[in-house]
Design a protein around this motif. Structure first.
Motif, short mmCIF file in Angstrom:
data_model
loop_
_atom_site.label_atom_id
_atom_site.label_comp_id
_atom_site.label_asym_id
_atom_site.label_seq_id
_atom_site.Cartn_x
_atom_site.Cartn_y
_atom_site.Cartn_z
N LYS A 146 -0.88 12.65 14.91
CA LYS A 146 -1.64 13.76 14.33
C LYS A 146 -1.79 14.90 15.34
O LYS A 146 -1.62 16.07 15.01
CB LYS A 146 -3.02 13.28 13.89
N SER A 169 0.84 -1.19 0.00
CA SER A 169 0.00 0.00 0.00
C SER A 169 0.87 1.24 0.00
O SER A 169 1.84 1.33 0.75
CB SER A 169 -0.90 -0.01 1.23
N LYS A 170 0.55 2.21 -0.84
CA LYS A 170 1.32 3.44 -0.91
C LYS A 170 0.81 4.47 0.09
O LYS A 170 1.41 5.51 0.25
CB LYS A 170 1.26 4.02 -2.32
N HIS A 171 -0.28 4.20 0.73
CA HIS A 171 -0.85 5.14 1.69
C HIS A 171 -0.28 4.86 3.07
O HIS A 171 -0.23 3.73 3.53
CB HIS A 171 -2.38 5.01 1.73
N ARG A 172 0.15 5.91 3.71
CA ARG A 172 0.65 5.78 5.07
C ARG A 172 -0.48 6.03 6.04
O ARG A 172 -1.34 6.86 5.79
CB ARG A 172 1.78 6.78 5.33
N LYS A 173 -0.45 5.34 7.14
CA LYS A 173 -1.45 5.55 8.18
C LYS A 173 -0.75 6.14 9.39
O LYS A 173 0.30 5.66 9.81
CB LYS A 173 -2.13 4.24 8.54
N PHE A 174 -1.35 7.19 9.95
CA PHE A 174 -0.76 7.87 11.09
C PHE A 174 -1.67 7.70 12.29
O PHE A 174 -2.90 7.74 12.18
CB PHE A 174 -0.60 9.37 10.79
N SER A 175 -1.04 7.54 13.44
CA SER A 175 -1.82 7.39 14.67
C SER A 175 -2.40 8.74 15.07
O SER A 175 -1.90 9.80 14.69
CB SER A 175 -0.93 6.86 15.79
N MET A 217 4.64 15.19 3.86
CA MET A 217 3.20 14.98 3.65
C MET A 217 2.58 16.24 3.07
O MET A 217 3.21 17.30 3.07
CB MET A 217 2.52 14.58 4.95
N HIS A 239 7.93 16.33 7.42
CA HIS A 239 7.40 14.96 7.50
C HIS A 239 7.04 14.36 6.15
O HIS A 239 6.60 13.22 6.08
CB HIS A 239 6.17 14.94 8.41
#
Length: 132
Positions: A19, A9-15, A42, A40
């Motif tokens: 955030k 997956s190219k999408h990053r997930k952030f906690s 983004m 960062h």
């Protein structure tokens, strides 16, 4: 054989904690949205969305807009501080030059050597020292 390979997956997930930290960095004034996006890696829109979602100052129906004046004001403040520090450095340099000139004059006119020379003999106390 290629059917078994899964694409990452190219999408990053952030906690949520991360955030909130980004939003706190923005609200404290340490970083602008542009600086945070570069730091960062983004998008700015993602950061604006987090600000809208997690900000303690945000009210419903209002849009967060970062003024460019604040960045230029910070730059002007830093430039003013830089000039102040350069002036202080200049004053110290003048003082240093003055003291060195006084040491030179004391040596040439009064025959007093103020600078420490390694070849001078150690003082024996309050008695007179021999001149060379």
């Amino acid at each position: 054989m290629k059917s078994n390979i899964r694409l990452l997956s190219k999408h990053r997930k952030f906690s949520d904690e991360f955030k909130r930290q980004i939003v706190n960095d923005y609200e404290s004034g340490r970083y602008s949205v542009f600086q945070l996006s570069k730091l960062h890696g983004m998008s700015r829109s993602m950061i604006y969305n987090w600000i809208h979602k997690f900000s303690t100052f945000n009210e419903k129906g209002y849009r967060v807009v970062e003024m460019k004046d604040s960045s230029s004001k910070k730059m002007q403040e830093l430039e003013a501080k830089n000039k102040e520090l350069e002036a202080a450095l200049g004053r110290k340099q003048i003082q240093l030059d003055y003291l060195e000139k006084m040491i030179e004059l004391a040596k040439s006119e009064l025959d007093i050597d103020i600078k420490k020379n390694y070849s001078t003999p150690q003082s024996t106390g309050s008695g007179k020292t021999k001149k060379k």
